[in-house]
Scaffold this motif. Structure first.
Motif, PDB file in Angstrom:
ATOM      1  N   LEU A 168       0.831  -1.207   0.000  1.00  0.00           N
ATOM      2  CA  LEU A 168       0.000   0.000   0.000  1.00  0.00           C
ATOM      3  C   LEU A 168       0.867   1.260   0.000  1.00  0.00           C
ATOM      4  O   LEU A 168       0.612   2.216  -0.732  1.00  0.00           O
ATOM      5  N   LEU A 169       1.930   1.237   0.833  1.00  0.00           N
ATOM      6  CA  LEU A 169       2.778   2.436   0.890  1.00  0.00           C
ATOM      7  C   LEU A 169       3.623   2.577  -0.367  1.00  0.00           C
ATOM      8  O   LEU A 169       4.002   3.683  -0.736  1.00  0.00           O
ATOM      9  N   PHE A 170       3.928   1.472  -1.028  1.00  0.00           N
ATOM     10  CA  PHE A 170       4.651   1.526  -2.303  1.00  0.00           C
ATOM     11  C   PHE A 170       3.850   2.350  -3.302  1.00  0.00           C
ATOM     12  O   PHE A 170       4.360   3.315  -3.898  1.00  0.00           O
ATOM     13  N   VAL A 171       2.580   2.010  -3.468  1.00  0.00           N
ATOM     14  CA  VAL A 171       1.765   2.722  -4.441  1.00  0.00           C
ATOM     15  C   VAL A 171       1.453   4.137  -3.952  1.00  0.00           C
ATOM     16  O   VAL A 171       1.546   5.108  -4.714  1.00  0.00           O
ATOM     17  N   ALA A 172       1.120   4.259  -2.660  1.00  0.00           N
ATOM     18  CA  ALA A 172       0.812   5.596  -2.132  1.00  0.00           C
ATOM     19  C   ALA A 172       2.039   6.503  -2.236  1.00  0.00           C
ATOM     20  O   ALA A 172       1.921   7.674  -2.604  1.00  0.00           O
ATOM     21  N   GLY A 173       3.216   5.938  -1.951  1.00  0.00           N
ATOM     22  CA  GLY A 173       4.452   6.713  -2.071  1.00  0.00           C
ATOM     23  C   GLY A 173       4.686   7.167  -3.498  1.00  0.00           C
ATOM     24  O   GLY A 173       5.070   8.316  -3.753  1.00  0.00           O
ATOM     25  N   MET A 174       4.448   6.275  -4.463  1.00  0.00           N
ATOM     26  CA  MET A 174       4.581   6.664  -5.871  1.00  0.00           C
ATOM     27  C   MET A 174       3.629   7.805  -6.196  1.00  0.00           C
ATOM     28  O   MET A 174       3.972   8.733  -6.929  1.00  0.00           O
ATOM     29  N   MET A 175       2.412   7.718  -5.658  1.00  0.00           N
ATOM     30  CA  MET A 175       1.421   8.738  -5.991  1.00  0.00           C
ATOM     31  C   MET A 175       1.820  10.104  -5.444  1.00  0.00           C
ATOM     32  O   MET A 175       1.758  11.097  -6.171  1.00  0.00           O
ATOM     33  N   VAL A 176       2.219  10.159  -4.168  1.00  0.00           N
ATOM     34  CA  VAL A 176       2.575  11.476  -3.622  1.00  0.00           C
ATOM     35  C   VAL A 176       3.834  12.010  -4.307  1.00  0.00           C
ATOM     36  O   VAL A 176       3.951  13.208  -4.569  1.00  0.00           O
ATOM     37  N   HIS A 177       4.758  11.120  -4.632  1.00  0.00           N
ATOM     38  CA  HIS A 177       5.961  11.533  -5.355  1.00  0.00           C
ATOM     39  C   HIS A 177       5.593  12.110  -6.711  1.00  0.00           C
ATOM     40  O   HIS A 177       6.067  13.171  -7.109  1.00  0.00           O
ATOM     41  N   MET A 178       4.689  11.416  -7.404  1.00  0.00           N
ATOM     42  CA  MET A 178       4.262  11.863  -8.720  1.00  0.00           C
ATOM     43  C   MET A 178       3.558  13.218  -8.628  1.00  0.00           C
ATOM     44  O   MET A 178       3.777  14.099  -9.455  1.00  0.00           O
ATOM     45  N   LEU A 179       2.734  13.390  -7.607  1.00  0.00           N
ATOM     46  CA  LEU A 179       2.041  14.670  -7.451  1.00  0.00           C
ATOM     47  C   LEU A 179       3.045  15.790  -7.198  1.00  0.00           C
ATOM     48  O   LEU A 179       2.912  16.888  -7.730  1.00  0.00           O
ATOM     49  N   ARG A 180       4.072  15.493  -6.389  1.00  0.00           N
ATOM     50  CA  ARG A 180       5.104  16.512  -6.143  1.00  0.00           C
ATOM     51  C   ARG A 180       5.774  16.902  -7.462  1.00  0.00           C
ATOM     52  O   ARG A 180       5.926  18.082  -7.765  1.00  0.00           O
ATOM     53  N   VAL A 181       6.163  15.888  -8.244  1.00  0.00           N
ATOM     54  CA  VAL A 181       6.846  16.167  -9.499  1.00  0.00           C
ATOM     55  C   VAL A 181       5.923  16.958 -10.430  1.00  0.00           C
ATOM     56  O   VAL A 181       6.341  17.926 -11.068  1.00  0.00           O
ATOM     57  N   PHE A 182       4.655  16.569 -10.459  1.00  0.00           N
ATOM     58  CA  PHE A 182       3.722  17.260 -11.351  1.00  0.00           C
ATOM     59  C   PHE A 182       3.552  18.721 -10.951  1.00  0.00           C
ATOM     60  O   PHE A 182       3.714  19.626 -11.764  1.00  0.00           O
ATOM     61  N   PHE A 183       3.235  18.933  -9.672  1.00  0.00           N
ATOM     62  CA  PHE A 183       2.879  20.290  -9.267  1.00  0.00           C
ATOM     63  C   PHE A 183       4.066  21.240  -9.254  1.00  0.00           C
ATOM     64  O   PHE A 183       3.893  22.451  -9.282  1.00  0.00           O
ATOM     65  N   THR A 184       5.298  20.718  -9.198  1.00  0.00           N
ATOM     66  CA  THR A 184       6.454  21.601  -9.271  1.00  0.00           C
ATOM     67  C   THR A 184       7.011  21.668 -10.693  1.00  0.00           C
ATOM     68  O   THR A 184       8.028  22.302 -10.921  1.00  0.00           O
ATOM     69  N   GLY A 185       6.351  21.021 -11.623  1.00  0.00           N
ATOM     70  CA  GLY A 185       6.809  21.076 -13.008  1.00  0.00           C
ATOM     71  C   GLY A 185       8.151  20.403 -13.212  1.00  0.00           C
ATOM     72  O   GLY A 185       8.875  20.701 -14.168  1.00  0.00           O
ATOM     73  N   ALA A 186       8.492  19.453 -12.333  1.00  0.00           N
ATOM     74  CA  ALA A 186       9.810  18.821 -12.430  1.00  0.00           C
ATOM     75  C   ALA A 186       9.878  17.797 -13.565  1.00  0.00           C
ATOM     76  O   ALA A 186      10.922  17.200 -13.789  1.00  0.00           O
ATOM     77  N   TYR A 187       8.778  17.577 -14.250  1.00  0.00           N
ATOM     78  CA  TYR A 187       8.769  16.645 -15.378  1.00  0.00           C
ATOM     79  C   TYR A 187       9.232  17.321 -16.656  1.00  0.00           C
ATOM     80  O   TYR A 187       9.319  16.687 -17.702  1.00  0.00           O
ATOM     81  N   ARG A 188       9.502  18.630 -16.619  1.00  0.00           N
ATOM     82  CA  ARG A 188       9.802  19.345 -17.852  1.00  0.00           C
ATOM     83  C   ARG A 188      11.163  18.947 -18.401  1.00  0.00           C
ATOM     84  O   ARG A 188      11.958  18.305 -17.732  1.00  0.00           O
ATOM     85  N   LYS A 189      11.403  19.331 -19.635  1.00  0.00           N
ATOM     86  CA  LYS A 189      12.663  19.010 -20.285  1.00  0.00           C
ATOM     87  C   LYS A 189      13.820  19.287 -19.335  1.00  0.00           C
ATOM     88  O   LYS A 189      13.838  20.336 -18.718  1.00  0.00           O
ATOM     89  N   PRO A 190      14.783  18.415 -19.181  1.00  0.00           N
ATOM     90  CA  PRO A 190      15.028  17.176 -19.938  1.00  0.00           C
ATOM     91  C   PRO A 190      14.470  15.912 -19.247  1.00  0.00           C
ATOM     92  O   PRO A 190      14.960  14.827 -19.513  1.00  0.00           O
ATOM     93  N   ARG A 191      13.501  16.034 -18.379  1.00  0.00           N
ATOM     94  CA  ARG A 191      13.114  14.884 -17.544  1.00  0.00           C
ATOM     95  C   ARG A 191      11.852  14.182 -18.028  1.00  0.00           C
ATOM     96  O   ARG A 191      11.266  13.384 -17.290  1.00  0.00           O
ATOM     97  N   GLU A 192      11.416  14.446 -19.258  1.00  0.00           N
ATOM     98  CA  GLU A 192      10.158  13.841 -19.724  1.00  0.00           C
ATOM     99  C   GLU A 192      10.230  12.313 -19.738  1.00  0.00           C
ATOM    100  O   GLU A 192       9.268  11.631 -19.377  1.00  0.00           O
ATOM    101  N   LEU A 193      11.380  11.779 -20.157  1.00  0.00           N
ATOM    102  CA  LEU A 193      11.473  10.315 -20.255  1.00  0.00           C
ATOM    103  C   LEU A 193      11.407   9.678 -18.876  1.00  0.00           C
ATOM    104  O   LEU A 193      10.765   8.640 -18.679  1.00  0.00           O
TER     105      LEU A 193
END
Lengths: 276, 563
Positions: B115-140
């Motif tokens: 449960l924490l594996f998936v929940a951890g991925m989700m909060v991590h993903m939300l952090r990356v999304f909301f701070t725009g950390a997925y932008r070039k060069p990190r799209e891949l």
């Protein structure tokens, strides 16, 4: 001795015995049933006095919805109740001992609630005797037939899973039904009430009569329900025993929150004084 | 002997290893790698460390689990099931829980870790999304993350199906239904998966191979790639004093970050041990063995599948006949559409944003969520969409525990799934704009000092002081959101990218996406001074050198919101 033996074999003897038995039955019936059709009720559920006392209780607490003679009533503005002819003493014992009846606040379903002042062992027995006298029906089971220690929980568990859990959940935690109805949790129900619910089918519940599930099987099921609800959860807190919903809540609210706090703590640092 | 020289006992073997592996140079360079310090950058490690614990506890479980659907009669220590016929998989899971020392604890830690594996991925993903950390060069790397999340769902599904208890069987039955609803190939896929008619005798052993071999292998490979890419591309950082696109400000990996990261592993392990000890999870003995004839009220999947469960519960019973084939839309749509919207949306977002903004430059400084209001609002709308589906996956418990009619929850859910995200978008947008105005207020007016002054004319004012240097730098890290050039030239011809219907759409999206950040500028310009704040203004002017950095202080177009 010989003469008796001889007459016993007389062709008319069998008719004589039959007539004797019938008339005996008739006399006993006439003696034991001074109020006519309530004799069987008095025999089944207690003393004849109970029926009379029960009728008074009924008139005071039940008749406004169920009618003065338990015939039922209907009014579109609420306050209607089904006929109680033939529901039996078991139904009365279940509904009244669990606080469902009298119905305080008509809704989709009568909830289990605190018992009113006048309800006790005696008044329930009297009321049950009266309703039983109206037209028979299932009677209150004996203590032995609901004794969990005499049942086989493993066998009962299989029956429970096949017949009950689709509404009452794996461990009898209850569940939602349509139109505001619900299957109540089984934890507060006594073994007698569980048995009575099966044979009377209260509210949205179907009847599981003795041909569908035999009395012994019912006792096995009671043994399972009681053994599981008495069980100390081996894995820690049972989280309400409703499955993954509360587990998910705990994973987020406890797990992720604690780890987020830990992350904040680890990365916290005092604002540095600038030396340059 | 001085403390600077390496003791012989260490130097000898170290030299031996280095001469053969040659890792010394690599380590020398990489041990000094700098990691920025921000609590939200540790959220991904929840998932990483949960995965490590999953591998370890999972290995323990494989020692005793028998992935077989062969029928046995249970004869273990759990009294209420003695004498019941069940699959070997279920019996061995019961044995792990009751007859193997520490088995129940390990099983529970394994499940909590999942449960924490998936929940951890989700909060991590939300952090990356909301701070725009997925932008070039990190799209891949972002796409690898989306793949990891998808695979984690599959790993979870195959995992909780293994004990072959009645609850997991409900999930298996839905899996069968979904496979069956796929047009044309549905029945073939079902028969292939289950080795014949459901439930068959193969699915547990097949899920076992997938769960302990195939998906963990892929997860491991993708996690390694994820970490290597992160290492090579270096970490993003939040805006702040001295932080630029060319540097990373933080602590070196060795010794500082290594200690923190190691401590965080122990925290993760500690929380999982705590949960595994005190909170019962997946009590399979209460569920009973699986038979296709039985089903329980309140059958829910683990939380990460909840949104699919909710979609299935919300969906009207639509079924159409297409050229003689039955299309079970009531299963097909909820199984594929929400998953498609969320996962595809996630994977494409970096590219969609690039297309809309025309921004092809690299970004290493993260955005504060408020500074890109449309992105943040889209994120919150997606959370609302997901959250409503997730919540409605438990609608029978909501109905039973809060005494709401079951049908009411369904009807409300059907409306909320469309209206909720729109409300979330609007509200978030306004909050972002409000926070930006608050930032501007701090820069222009300063921070309330708590000192009240009385002026000679009798007026009372509160003295404002300039914000602390690091806070000002953090706030001033805001960047304008780029937009494509869409205005027509002198002859009324729009530029190349903005022609045609698609081009016009792009131009419009671009203008909207970047619009309000132009209006709310954080430059130091301040128009007019009201007499009663004279002192405060004086104080704020002291901050002007910071506030003025980089932003066109004299721009005519700037509209001050300060007053």
């Amino acid at each position: 001795m010989n003469s008796i033996t001889a007459r016993r074999r007389h062709p008319l003897a069998r008719y004589a015995v039959l007539i004797l038995a019938l008339s005996l039955l008739g006399v006993v019936y006439a003696l034991a049933a001074p109020v006519g059709d309530r004799a069987d009720a008095a025999i089944a559920s207690g003393k004849a006095d109970d029926v009379a006392a029960g009728k008074d209780l009924f008139a005071a607490h039940c008749a406004s919805c169920h009618g003065l003679n338990g015939e039922g009533s209907y009014s579109s503005g609420g306050g209607s109740g089904p006929s109680l002819v033939g529901v039996g003493a078991a139904a009365v014992d279940f509904q009244v001992s669990s606080g469902r009846m009298p119905y305080a606040d008509p809704g989709p379903q009568a909830p289990r609630k605190r018992l009113p002042e006048w309800v006790n062992q005696d008044s329930i027995r009297q009321l049950a005797a009266y309703v039983q006298s109206l037209g028979g029906g299932p009677t209150k089971p004996s203590l032995e037939s609901v004794d969990p220690s005499k049942g086989d929980p493993a066998k009962g568990g299989e029956l429970f899973r096949a017949n009950c859990i689709q509404c009452h959940n794996f461990v009898g935690s209850g569940g939602g039904l349509t139109y505001g109805k619900y299957a109540p949790p089984l934890n507060p129900a006594t073994p007698t009430q569980i048995y009575e619910a099966m044979i009377t089918g209260p509210q949205a519940m179907p009847v599981f009569n003795d041909t569908t599930i035999t009395p012994d099987e019912k006792r096995d099921m009671i043994a399972y329900i009681v053994s599981v609800r008495q069980q100390t959860d081996p894995g820690g807190s049972g989280l309400g025993r409703i499955g993954p919903v509360t587990e998910g809540l705990v994973a987020w609210i406890v797990g992720i929150s604690l780890l987020a706090l830990a992350a904040i703590w680890i990365t916290a640092k005092k604002r540095q004084v600038n030396h340059d | 002997m001085s403390l600077d020289s390496t003791p012989k006992a260490i130097a000898g073997p170290a030299n031996f290893v280095d001469e053969r592996i040659g890792a010394g140079n690599f380590l020398k360079r990489n041990l000094r790698k700098v990691f920025p310090d921000h609590w939200s950058f540790l959220l991904g490690e929840i998932a990483l460390y949960s995965f490590v614990i999953l591998l370890l506890t999972g290995t323990f479980l494989t020692f005793f689990f028998k992935p077989s659907m062969g029928e046995v009669v249970y004869n273990g220590s759990y009294e209420p099931l003695v004498g019941v016929r069940m699959s070997e998989a279920y019996a061995s899971s019961l044995n792990i829980s009751f007859d193997i020392r520490g088995g129940l604890l390990i099983r529970q830690i394994h499940h909590w870790a999942a449960l924490l594996f998936v929940a951890g991925m989700m909060v991590h993903m939300l952090r990356v999304f909301f701070t725009g950390a997925y932008r070039k060069p990190r799209e891949l790397n972002w796409i690898i993350g989306v793949l990891l999340l998808t695979l984690a769902l599959l790993e979870g599904l195959t995992g909780y199906s293994l004990p072959d208890d009645l609850l997991s069987g409900a999930g298996l039955r839905i899996t069968e239904g979904v496979a069956m609803s796929i047009p044309l190939v549905g029945t073939y896929i079902t028969f292939f998966l289950f080795g014949g008619e459901y439930p068959g005798h193969d699915v547990i052993s097949r899920f076992y191979s997938i769960h302990i071999l195939l998906i963990p292998g892929i997860l491991l490979a993708l996690i390694s790639a994820h970490l290597i890419l992160m290492w090579v591309q270096k970490h993003t950082q939040m805006p702040g004093k001295g932080r630029t696109e060319q540097n990373v400000v933080g602590a070196p990996f060795y010794p500082s970050f290594m200690a923190k990261s190691g401590a965080y592993f122990l925290f993760t392990f500690g929380v999982l041990a705590l949960l595994g000890t005190f909170a019962q999870i997946n009590p399979i003995w209460l569920f009973g063995p699986y038979t296709p004839a039985d089903i329980s009220a309140g059958s829910q999947p683990d939380f990460y599948m909840g949104f699919l469960e909710g979609a299935l519960r919300l969906m009207p019973a639509w079924e159409i006949n297409f050229l003689g084939h039955t299309l079970a839309l009531s299963v097909l749509i909820p199984a594929l559409v929400p998953m498609g919207i969320i996962m595809t949306g996630l994977a494409l977002y970096p590219f969609a944003e690039q297309w809309i903004t025309g921004d092809r430059s690299e970004h290493h400084v993260a955005d504060r969520p408020r500074n890109n209001p449309h992105r943040t609002s889209i994120g919150l709308a997606a959370i609302a969409f997901y959250g409503i589906l997730w919540l409605l996956g438990a609608n029978d418990w909501i109905s039973a525990k809060f005494h709401i009619s079951l049908y009411t929850t369904t009807v409300v859910g059907r409306w909320a799934i469309f209206i909720g995200p729109a409300i979330a978008y609007f509200v978030t947008y306004r909050i972002c704009i409000g926070l930006q105005r608050g930032d501007q207020e701090v820069l222009h007016h300063g921070v309330e000092s708590g000192v009240i002054k009385r002026l000679p004319n009798g007026e009372y004012i509160e003295v404002h002081v300039p914000p602390a240097e690091d806070i000002a730098a953090h706030v001033l890290g805001k960047k304008r959101i780029p937009a494509i050039e869409a205005a027509p030239d002198g002859e009324g011809i729009p530029p190349k990218g903005a022609r045609g219907p698609l081009g016009r759409l792009r131009a419009r999206l671009s203008q909207t996406y970047s619009a309000d950040t132009d209006a709310i500028s954080l430059d130091g310009h301040h128009d007019g001074a009201d007499g009663h704040h004279a002192d405060g203004h004086h104080a704020v002017n002291g901050a002007a050198p910071h506030a003025g950095v980089g932003a066109g202080a004299d721009k005519e177009s700037t509209r001050s919101i300060g007053h």
